[in-house]
Design a protein around this motif. Structure first.
Motif, short mmCIF file in Angstrom:
data_model
loop_
_atom_site.label_atom_id
_atom_site.label_comp_id
_atom_site.label_asym_id
_atom_site.label_seq_id
_atom_site.Cartn_x
_atom_site.Cartn_y
_atom_site.Cartn_z
N PHE A 132 61.63 37.79 50.02
CA PHE A 132 61.73 37.12 51.31
C PHE A 132 60.59 36.14 51.55
CE2 PHE A 132 63.26 41.60 51.89
CZ PHE A 132 64.61 41.30 51.78
N VAL A 133 59.75 35.95 50.54
CA VAL A 133 58.53 35.14 50.68
C VAL A 133 58.60 33.94 49.74
CG1 VAL A 133 56.03 35.14 50.28
CG2 VAL A 133 57.13 37.10 51.38
N LYS A 134 58.17 32.77 50.23
CA LYS A 134 58.14 31.57 49.41
C LYS A 134 56.93 31.57 48.48
CE LYS A 134 61.67 28.89 50.38
NZ LYS A 134 62.60 28.41 49.32
N SER A 135 55.77 31.98 49.00
CA SER A 135 54.57 31.94 48.17
C SER A 135 53.49 32.83 48.76
CB SER A 135 54.05 30.49 48.06
OG SER A 135 52.92 30.41 47.22
N PHE A 136 52.63 33.32 47.90
CA PHE A 136 51.41 33.99 48.33
C PHE A 136 50.24 33.07 48.04
CE2 PHE A 136 47.58 36.21 46.84
CZ PHE A 136 47.18 36.81 48.02
N SER A 137 49.43 32.81 49.04
CA SER A 137 48.24 31.97 48.88
C SER A 137 47.00 32.83 49.12
CB SER A 137 48.27 30.81 49.89
OG SER A 137 47.04 30.12 49.89
N GLY A 138 46.14 32.91 48.12
CA GLY A 138 44.94 33.73 48.31
C GLY A 138 44.28 34.07 47.00
N PRO A 139 43.39 35.04 47.03
CA PRO A 139 42.69 35.47 45.81
C PRO A 139 43.53 36.45 45.00
CG PRO A 139 41.92 36.74 47.68
CD PRO A 139 42.90 35.74 48.23
N ASP A 140 43.20 36.55 43.72
CA ASP A 140 43.80 37.57 42.86
C ASP A 140 42.94 38.82 43.00
OD1 ASP A 140 44.65 39.24 40.83
OD2 ASP A 140 44.84 37.65 39.35
N ASN A 141 43.39 39.73 43.84
CA ASN A 141 42.56 40.89 44.19
C ASN A 141 42.37 41.86 43.04
OD1 ASN A 141 41.94 40.43 47.08
ND2 ASN A 141 44.17 40.45 47.27
N ILE A 142 43.35 41.98 42.17
CA ILE A 142 43.18 42.85 41.00
C ILE A 142 42.11 42.29 40.08
CG2 ILE A 142 44.31 43.68 38.90
CD1 ILE A 142 46.82 44.17 40.53
N THR A 143 42.12 40.98 39.89
CA THR A 143 41.07 40.35 39.09
C THR A 143 39.71 40.54 39.74
OG1 THR A 143 42.57 38.71 38.13
CG2 THR A 143 40.24 38.14 38.18
N GLN A 144 39.64 40.45 41.05
CA GLN A 144 38.38 40.67 41.75
C GLN A 144 37.85 42.09 41.48
OE1 GLN A 144 38.64 39.72 45.93
NE2 GLN A 144 38.40 37.55 45.53
N GLY A 145 38.73 43.08 41.61
CA GLY A 145 38.31 44.45 41.34
C GLY A 145 37.87 44.63 39.90
N SER A 146 38.58 43.98 38.99
CA SER A 146 38.24 44.05 37.57
C SER A 146 36.86 43.44 37.31
CB SER A 146 39.32 43.33 36.76
OG SER A 146 39.00 43.29 35.39
N ARG A 147 36.61 42.30 37.93
CA ARG A 147 35.31 41.64 37.74
C ARG A 147 34.18 42.47 38.36
NH1 ARG A 147 37.12 35.27 38.85
NH2 ARG A 147 38.12 34.99 36.80
N SER A 148 34.48 43.13 39.46
CA SER A 148 33.47 44.01 40.08
C SER A 148 33.14 45.18 39.15
CB SER A 148 33.97 44.53 41.43
OG SER A 148 34.09 43.48 42.36
N ALA A 149 34.15 45.70 38.43
CA ALA A 149 33.89 46.77 37.45
C ALA A 149 32.97 46.27 36.34
CB ALA A 149 35.21 47.26 36.87
N GLU A 150 33.18 45.03 35.92
CA GLU A 150 32.31 44.46 34.88
C GLU A 150 30.87 44.32 35.39
OE1 GLU A 150 34.39 40.88 34.00
OE2 GLU A 150 36.07 41.92 33.04
N LEU A 151 30.73 43.92 36.65
CA LEU A 151 29.40 43.83 37.25
C LEU A 151 28.73 45.21 37.31
CD1 LEU A 151 30.03 41.35 40.22
CD2 LEU A 151 28.64 40.91 38.18
N MET A 152 29.51 46.22 37.68
CA MET A 152 28.96 47.57 37.75
C MET A 152 28.50 48.04 36.37
SD MET A 152 28.12 50.08 39.72
CE MET A 152 29.04 49.89 41.27
N CYS A 153 29.28 47.74 35.36
CA CYS A 153 28.93 48.12 34.00
C CYS A 153 27.60 47.47 33.59
CB CYS A 153 30.04 47.70 33.04
SG CYS A 153 29.85 48.30 31.36
N GLU A 154 27.45 46.19 33.94
CA GLU A 154 26.19 45.48 33.65
C GLU A 154 25.02 46.15 34.38
OE1 GLU A 154 26.68 41.47 34.88
OE2 GLU A 154 28.40 41.10 33.58
N ALA A 155 25.24 46.45 35.66
CA ALA A 155 24.16 47.00 36.49
C ALA A 155 23.68 48.35 35.97
CB ALA A 155 24.62 47.12 37.94
N LEU A 156 24.60 49.15 35.43
CA LEU A 156 24.27 50.51 34.99
C LEU A 156 23.98 50.59 33.49
CD1 LEU A 156 26.81 52.65 37.05
CD2 LEU A 156 24.52 51.87 37.67
#
Length: 316
Positions: free
Chosen positions: A128-152
């Motif tokens: 029922f939707v023409k388009s979603f405009s915004g961030p790729d939230n799964i990619t954001q979570g994935s990148r945050s996991a990579e940051l956490m791995c670096e930090a620890l």
């Protein structure tokens, strides 16, 4: 071209709405937007200001700007009200990705294109939707996991403070983090997840409970910096901030400042101005008959103290 700004009351919602109008030309598009909860954090407040500014700057746009205040029933009523107003397009920042589907279906049946902004609705409503405009939230979570791995440095125990339950962004960011963390850091254990509801004070309370419950915590991932800084504040008060790596998503000004001080390891850079302008442009492209991808993402890169000088401090 002269612009006018007036405040009206949406009859079925009993809350104030903004109508931003250009001159009454035949090719003016009337675009309605119903947002999630402008008052909950500064990201959404900045988004609204940017959306209004973009609409005012476009002579072809008359915008009806509504805010659901985090209330699903109110947002459904707002969509119905916009349908009755016979707007040309509806932009929705869903309060709940599942619950708003019937309202989006009503707009679809009325022949009004719907653009979802910032946080997508559940897959059952995509037809029922023409388009979603915004961030790729799964990619954001994935990148945050990579940051956490670096930090620890690849080893440790982490906690997660997620966003509002049932909210697609919260679900997707958590999924991205949880799926990616064992891939990049198999020796990092995710111990527990609790919701912070995008709220700094609640997240501080959640973290206070975590600090009582766990003596050996190495990292905390929060679904946005507003919650992450709340958790960090609890650790500061407990004298444990130096022992814990904090990683967020959607870099807020307070997260940026804490990063500069070395208290906050990293986040994901996401501009609410880009978010708002992208949503309006997507709606106009749809109305103009242009080919628009269903998932119309903008990039959200990693930010840490090491590269933060490449990014402008967030205004929210």
């Amino acid at each position: 071209m002269n612009k006018s700004l007036k405040v009206t009351i949406a009859g079925t919602t009993a809350i104030a709405s903004l109508v931003i109008a250009g001159a009454a030309f035949a090719d003016t598009y009337k675009i309605g937007i119903t947002q999630n909860n402008v008052g909950v954090d500064s990201y959404q407040t900045t988004y609204e200001k940017a959306f209004i500014a973009a609409a005012e700057a476009n002579a072809d746009v008359e915008a009806v700007v509504l805010d659901a205040g985090g209330d699903v029933a109110r947002q459904i009523a707002q969509v119905q009200d916009l349908i009755q107003q016979e707007v040309d397009a509806i932009i929705i920042w869903p309060t709940n990705g599942e619950a708003v589907i019937p309202a989006v279906r009503e707009a679809f049946k009325a022949g009004i294109p719907v653009i979802v902004t910032n946080s997508n609705i559940a897959e059952a409503g995509h037809e029922f939707v023409k388009s979603f405009s915004g961030p790729d939230n799964i990619t954001q979570g994935s990148r945050s996991a990579e940051l956490m791995c670096e930090a620890l440095d690849g080893k440790g125990r982490v906690l997660q403070i997620s966003g509002q339950p049932g909210y697609t962004t919260a679900i997707e960011r958590a999924k991205g983090f949880e799926d990616r963390l064992p891939e990049v850091c198999p020796d990092v254990e995710l111990v527990e997840t609790q919701p912070g509801d995008w709220n700094r004070e609640k997240s501080q309370t959640v973290m206070e409970a975590f600090l009582v419950k766990y003596d050996d915590i190495d990292g905390v991932y929060a679904g946005d910096d507003n919650m992450g800084v709340g958790a960090m504040n609890a650790a500061i008060a407990a004298g444990r901030v130096g022992d814990i790596a904090f990683v967020g998503a959607t870099n807020f000004a307070v997260g940026y400042e804490a990063m500069a001080r070395g208290e906050y390891y990293g986040s994901i850079y996401q501009s609410p101005v880009d978010d708002a302008e992208a949503a309006l442009k997507t709606a106009l492209d749809v109305l103009g008959g242009k080919e628009v991808p269903f998932l119309n993402y903008f990039d959200t890169p990693k930010i840490t103290k090491a590269n933060m000088d490449q990014f402008t401090k967030p205004v929210f």
